[in-house]
Design a protein around this motif. Sequence first.
Motif: not given
Length: 330
Positions: A30-45, A229-240
């Motif tokens: 998302p920090k590089m290009f967040p717009w692809f993530n918007l598509i996932s929200l609209g996927f059912p439609i 923000r999610h990208q940052e949080q994922i990086e932390i959780i992935r270590k565990a």
Amino acid sequence: MKIFRLILLILHVGISLLLAGLFMNAYVPPKMFPWFNLISLGFPILIITYTLITIFWIFSLKKRVIVFILYGLLFINPIKRWINFSSVENKEMGDLKILSFNVKGGEFGKEAIENYINGSGADIVLLQERGRKGFDFKGLKTNEEIPVVSLYSKYKIINHKGLIIGDFEDFNAYADQTDIEIKGHIYRFVNVYLQPFKFEKSMVKLHGNEEDEQKLKDIVKRLIPTFKRHQEQIEIIRKAIDNSPYPVILAGDFNSVPNSYEYYHLPYGLKDVFFEVGRGSATSFHDYTFPLRIDYVFSSPSIVPTSYKVDRSVKISDHYPVLTTFKISN
């Protein structure tokens, strides 16, 4: 009629291109290009519209339908992450029952939540949005709690560690890890509550007037920073997860839908239990009429899932409880 078909063809091609962007979530943060993530929200439609237009081409006896059908096959797995009717039934009896549940701070009734969980037969309970209310579950103990996520277990807790503890207004994510000894083996449980979008119903309800344009802009203004923000949080959780010497079960409220950047990266290397053994719809958040699956359970390949259920029989939160079972005996 020719003009109508031309417009429909252009629309179909446009939706095809948008759907192709869905797969970019596996590669583009998302920090590089967040717009692809918007598509996932609209996927059912998008996929429903794509399917309906494909059906129209079938009845119109157009050769182009072959291309659209073949292209549509690429989205079988993305669809199964929302609605699954093709999982292979696991006839083994599970011997570990896990319940993951966003309880919305007990706002729907603390006693109702306690009664439900006490009657669920769960061996391990992972709560999100626990609030500061203490819960009393029969036969389940907790080693340590942080304000939003907590784990209760009938088995011995070996170690506990907080991973993310949000402490200010624009950073409201929480996660922890708990190592538990079960039948002579140790497993790591990672309980996650990623940054919420903090939408109220009035903010996302459109009325078909000129105010809708401003509402859509406001929605996007909230979505994009949260994706980052999610990208940052994922990086932390992935270590565990990556550094775990034990098999991992990852569960919680991702505040993200299937096929998103979060879905591809947070549980990377783990199995989506719904995809493996779930049936029907995985929609778990019922406060909006739009289907939203944001609650998940994932497991290491060495842990065998036997069932997955979103329990829609109770409304004691704005989320439904997610119940899963696993076969862990030798």
